[in-house]
Design an enzyme around this catalytic site. Structure first.
Site, PDB file in Angstrom:
ATOM      1  N   SER A   1     -19.725  33.198  15.164  1.00 52.98           N
ATOM      2  CA  SER A   1     -20.989  33.977  15.815  1.00 52.98           C
ATOM      3  C   SER A   1     -20.805  34.936  16.062  1.00 52.98           C
ATOM      4  O   SER A   1     -19.983  35.372  16.997  1.00 52.98           O
ATOM      5  CB  SER A   1     -21.002  32.938  16.972  1.00 52.98           C
ATOM      6  OG  SER A   1     -21.600  31.708  16.850  1.00 52.98           O
TER       7      SER A   1
ATOM      8  N   HIS B   1     -25.335  34.018  12.004  1.00 53.33           N
ATOM      9  CA  HIS B   1     -24.185  33.496  10.973  1.00 53.33           C
ATOM     10  C   HIS B   1     -24.897  33.802   9.749  1.00 53.33           C
ATOM     11  O   HIS B   1     -25.941  33.109   9.108  1.00 53.33           O
ATOM     12  CB  HIS B   1     -24.106  31.811  11.062  1.00 53.33           C
ATOM     13  CG  HIS B   1     -23.748  31.245  12.250  1.00 53.33           C
ATOM     14  ND1 HIS B   1     -22.268  31.111  12.544  1.00 53.33           N
ATOM     15  CD2 HIS B   1     -24.068  31.033  13.482  1.00 53.33           C
ATOM     16  CE1 HIS B   1     -22.122  30.669  13.649  1.00 53.33           C
ATOM     17  NE2 HIS B   1     -23.127  30.563  14.489  1.00 53.33           N
TER      18      HIS B   1
ATOM     19  N   HIS C   1     -22.223  24.207  10.788  1.00 51.83           N
ATOM     20  CA  HIS C   1     -21.596  23.603  12.040  1.00 51.83           C
ATOM     21  C   HIS C   1     -22.146  22.242  11.864  1.00 51.83           C
ATOM     22  O   HIS C   1     -23.206  21.926  11.371  1.00 51.83           O
ATOM     23  CB  HIS C   1     -22.136  24.148  13.381  1.00 51.83           C
ATOM     24  CG  HIS C   1     -21.717  25.598  13.594  1.00 51.83           C
ATOM     25  ND1 HIS C   1     -22.558  26.528  12.952  1.00 51.83           N
ATOM     26  CD2 HIS C   1     -20.725  26.263  14.226  1.00 51.83           C
ATOM     27  CE1 HIS C   1     -22.109  28.024  13.384  1.00 51.83           C
ATOM     28  NE2 HIS C   1     -20.880  27.601  14.088  1.00 51.83           N
TER      29      HIS C   1
ATOM     30  N   TYR D   1     -23.509  20.786  14.397  1.00 51.22           N
ATOM     31  CA  TYR D   1     -24.952  20.586  15.020  1.00 51.22           C
ATOM     32  C   TYR D   1     -25.970  20.836  14.020  1.00 51.22           C
ATOM     33  O   TYR D   1     -27.315  20.563  14.456  1.00 51.22           O
ATOM     34  CB  TYR D   1     -25.036  21.303  16.303  1.00 51.22           C
ATOM     35  CG  TYR D   1     -24.753  22.758  16.204  1.00 51.22           C
ATOM     36  CD1 TYR D   1     -25.747  23.399  15.784  1.00 51.22           C
ATOM     37  CD2 TYR D   1     -23.352  23.353  16.499  1.00 51.22           C
ATOM     38  CE1 TYR D   1     -25.408  25.071  15.466  1.00 51.22           C
ATOM     39  CE2 TYR D   1     -23.249  24.681  16.645  1.00 51.22           C
ATOM     40  CZ  TYR D   1     -24.436  25.604  16.045  1.00 51.22           C
ATOM     41  OH  TYR D   1     -24.166  26.862  15.698  1.00 51.22           O
ATOM     42  N   GLU D   2     -25.867  21.370  13.022  1.00 52.70           N
ATOM     43  CA  GLU D   2     -26.805  21.906  12.068  1.00 52.70           C
ATOM     44  C   GLU D   2     -27.355  20.670  11.185  1.00 52.70           C
ATOM     45  O   GLU D   2     -28.275  20.850  10.448  1.00 52.70           O
ATOM     46  CB  GLU D   2     -26.465  23.195  11.309  1.00 52.70           C
ATOM     47  CG  GLU D   2     -26.323  24.462  11.876  1.00 52.70           C
ATOM     48  CD  GLU D   2     -25.876  25.484  10.903  1.00 52.70           C
ATOM     49  OE1 GLU D   2     -26.574  26.036  10.535  1.00 52.70           O
ATOM     50  OE2 GLU D   2     -24.575  25.627  11.072  1.00 52.70           O
TER      51      GLU D   2
ATOM     52  N   ALA E   1     -16.524  31.997  18.667  1.00 50.83           N
ATOM     53  CA  ALA E   1     -16.860  32.227  19.915  1.00 50.83           C
ATOM     54  C   ALA E   1     -16.597  31.012  20.997  1.00 50.83           C
ATOM     55  O   ALA E   1     -16.833  29.906  20.409  1.00 50.83           O
ATOM     56  CB  ALA E   1     -18.479  32.795  20.158  1.00 50.83           C
TER      57      ALA E   1
ATOM     58  N   MET F   1     -18.015  24.656  19.448  1.00 49.15           N
ATOM     59  CA  MET F   1     -18.642  23.946  18.413  1.00 49.15           C
ATOM     60  C   MET F   1     -18.243  23.841  17.233  1.00 49.15           C
ATOM     61  O   MET F   1     -18.960  23.372  16.174  1.00 49.15           O
ATOM     62  CB  MET F   1     -20.233  24.090  18.679  1.00 49.15           C
ATOM     63  CG  MET F   1     -20.855  23.933  20.075  1.00 49.15           C
ATOM     64  SD  MET F   1     -22.623  24.325  20.216  1.00 49.15           S
ATOM     65  CE  MET F   1     -22.862  24.659  21.883  1.00 49.15           C
ATOM     66  N   SER F   2     -16.991  24.767  16.843  1.00 49.15           N
ATOM     67  CA  SER F   2     -16.638  24.899  15.286  1.00 49.15           C
ATOM     68  C   SER F   2     -15.311  24.742  15.200  1.00 49.15           C
ATOM     69  O   SER F   2     -14.740  24.157  15.928  1.00 49.15           O
ATOM     70  CB  SER F   2     -17.084  26.370  15.000  1.00 49.15           C
ATOM     71  OG  SER F   2     -16.400  27.315  15.717  1.00 49.15           O
TER      72      SER F   2
ATOM     73  N   ASN G   1     -18.071  33.670  27.526  1.00 52.36           N
ATOM     74  CA  ASN G   1     -18.740  33.253  28.590  1.00 52.36           C
ATOM     75  C   ASN G   1     -17.743  32.034  29.408  1.00 52.36           C
ATOM     76  O   ASN G   1     -16.724  31.493  28.873  1.00 52.36           O
ATOM     77  CB  ASN G   1     -20.075  32.136  28.322  1.00 52.36           C
ATOM     78  CG  ASN G   1     -19.761  30.762  27.336  1.00 52.36           C
ATOM     79  OD1 ASN G   1     -19.802  31.300  26.278  1.00 52.36           O
ATOM     80  ND2 ASN G   1     -19.726  29.788  27.892  1.00 52.36           N
TER      81      ASN G   1
ATOM     82  N   HIS H   1     -27.454  31.556  24.084  1.00 55.07           N
ATOM     83  CA  HIS H   1     -26.689  32.115  22.608  1.00 55.07           C
ATOM     84  C   HIS H   1     -26.907  33.477  22.610  1.00 55.07           C
ATOM     85  O   HIS H   1     -25.939  34.246  22.118  1.00 55.07           O
ATOM     86  CB  HIS H   1     -27.594  31.449  21.467  1.00 55.07           C
ATOM     87  CG  HIS H   1     -27.120  31.415  20.244  1.00 55.07           C
ATOM     88  ND1 HIS H   1     -25.720  31.219  19.823  1.00 55.07           N
ATOM     89  CD2 HIS H   1     -27.346  32.175  18.860  1.00 55.07           C
ATOM     90  CE1 HIS H   1     -25.461  31.896  18.544  1.00 55.07           C
ATOM     91  NE2 HIS H   1     -26.736  32.372  18.097  1.00 55.07           N
TER      92      HIS H   1
HETATM   93  N1  HPA Z   1     -19.836  25.772  25.026  1.00 52.03           N
HETATM   94  C1  HPA Z   1     -19.572  25.322  23.546  1.00 52.03           C
HETATM   95  N2  HPA Z   1     -19.806  26.509  22.672  1.00 52.03           N
HETATM   96  C2  HPA Z   1     -19.374  27.479  22.898  1.00 52.03           C
HETATM   97  C3  HPA Z   1     -19.461  28.099  24.311  1.00 52.03           C
HETATM   98  C4  HPA Z   1     -19.548  27.065  25.354  1.00 52.03           C
HETATM   99  O1  HPA Z   1     -19.538  27.314  26.514  1.00 52.03           O
HETATM  100  N3  HPA Z   1     -19.488  29.488  24.307  1.00 52.03           N
HETATM  101  C5  HPA Z   1     -19.474  29.802  22.886  1.00 52.03           C
HETATM  102  N4  HPA Z   1     -19.672  28.586  22.127  1.00 52.03           N
END
Ligand code: HPA
Length: 273
Positions: free
Chosen positions: A31, A62, A84, A86-87, A114, A212-213, A236, A248
């Protein structure tokens, strides 16, 4: 599974017909990180949609491109972007590019992503080596008939994140004066960020980072014997840790800000491989 292997070989043959270098190292830029390394020497680019059976990424940030060339004089393949769970992709679709890397002769992969920080010892902008993972994605790329040409039915994940490569990455970071922390990554299915209660639970399970990856790719990579190094950029603090709004856009903003240092770190690591 015969048909999966046939598809893999078709993609490999397509690439081998076109590429001028044989990559030894594969990299996945996650990301907001896809531009990090800029142009390579003797660069050749392929959009994923050009390569037979490759998935098509659907998320902003991406890119979905494979770049072959020389980085620090080493033949590399850089995946700009990834797909991913989730896609809506299946785990074998997510594993496909990793398996193609293996069949192209690549021996080690560097994965970047990320991530949100669960451990309060981490802060936004940190680079963190993944030491181990916890998978909460309700599937994995090895489910179903084993592709025995790639690896065993029951692989272990004991040294999934190579201790050798982690030591090498730490030395590379030190030479640049960059801090490189270490932690356990928990993979969630997404696409929603977690609830504060989930993050509290993951903390108690021993996770330092959430994302998530990466984990599906690591499982596929270890199955076929690739050596793995994975680096998270903390974008974050995870849900309920601090006052983060979890968007995002914020993730992309932080990765953009850290892209320059990440590129330096990746170059220094590749130079040592
Ligand atoms: N949670 C899940 N996936 C993420 C996060 C998060 O806080 N930050 C970046 N990808």
């Amino acid at each position: 599974m015969r048909s999966e292997l046939k598809k893999l070989h078709k993609a490999v043959r397509f690439l081998q017909r076109h590429i001028e270098i044989s990559p030894m190292i594969g990299m996945v830029l996650g990301s907001g990180l896809s531009e990090a390394l800029g142009e390579l020497e003797r660069e050749q680019r392929f959009l994923w949609e050009e390569i037979p059976y490759f998935p098509k990424p659907t998320v902003v940030g991406h890119a979905g491109e494979w770049v072959f060339g020389l980085l620090e004089k080493k033949p590399v393949l850089i995946s700009r972007g990834r797909v991913h769970f989730y896609e809506g992709y299946s785990m074998s679709e997510i594993a496909f590019p990793i398996r193609v890397m293996k069949l192209l002769g690549i021996e080690r992969v560097i994965l970047t992503n990320a991530a949100g920080a669960i451990n309060t010892g981490l802060k936004v902008g940190d680079f963190v080596l993944i030491r181990d993972h916890i998978n909460t994605i309700p599937d994995n790329p090895l489910r179903g008939e084993n592709i025995s040409e790639l690896g065993p039915r029951f692989p272990n994940l004991l040294d999934a994140y190579s201790a050798r490569l982690r030591a090498l990455a730490k030395a590379a970071a030190q030479s640049l004066g960059l801090e490189l922390k270490e932690g356990v990554y928990i993979a969630t299915p997404g696409p929603m960020y977690e609830t504060p209660a989930e993050i509290e639970a993951y903390k108690r399970l021993g996770a330092d980072l959430v994302g998530m990856s990466t984990v599906p790719e690591v499982i596929a990579a270890r199955h076929c014997g690739l050596e793995v190094l994975a680096i998270s950029v903390v974008t974050n603090m995870a849900a309920g840790i601090g006052t983060d709004k979890l968007t995002h856009e914020e993730v992309l903003e932080i990765t953009k800000r850290r892209e320059g240092d990440l590129a330096k770190l990746l170059r220094a690591i590749v130079a040592r491989l």
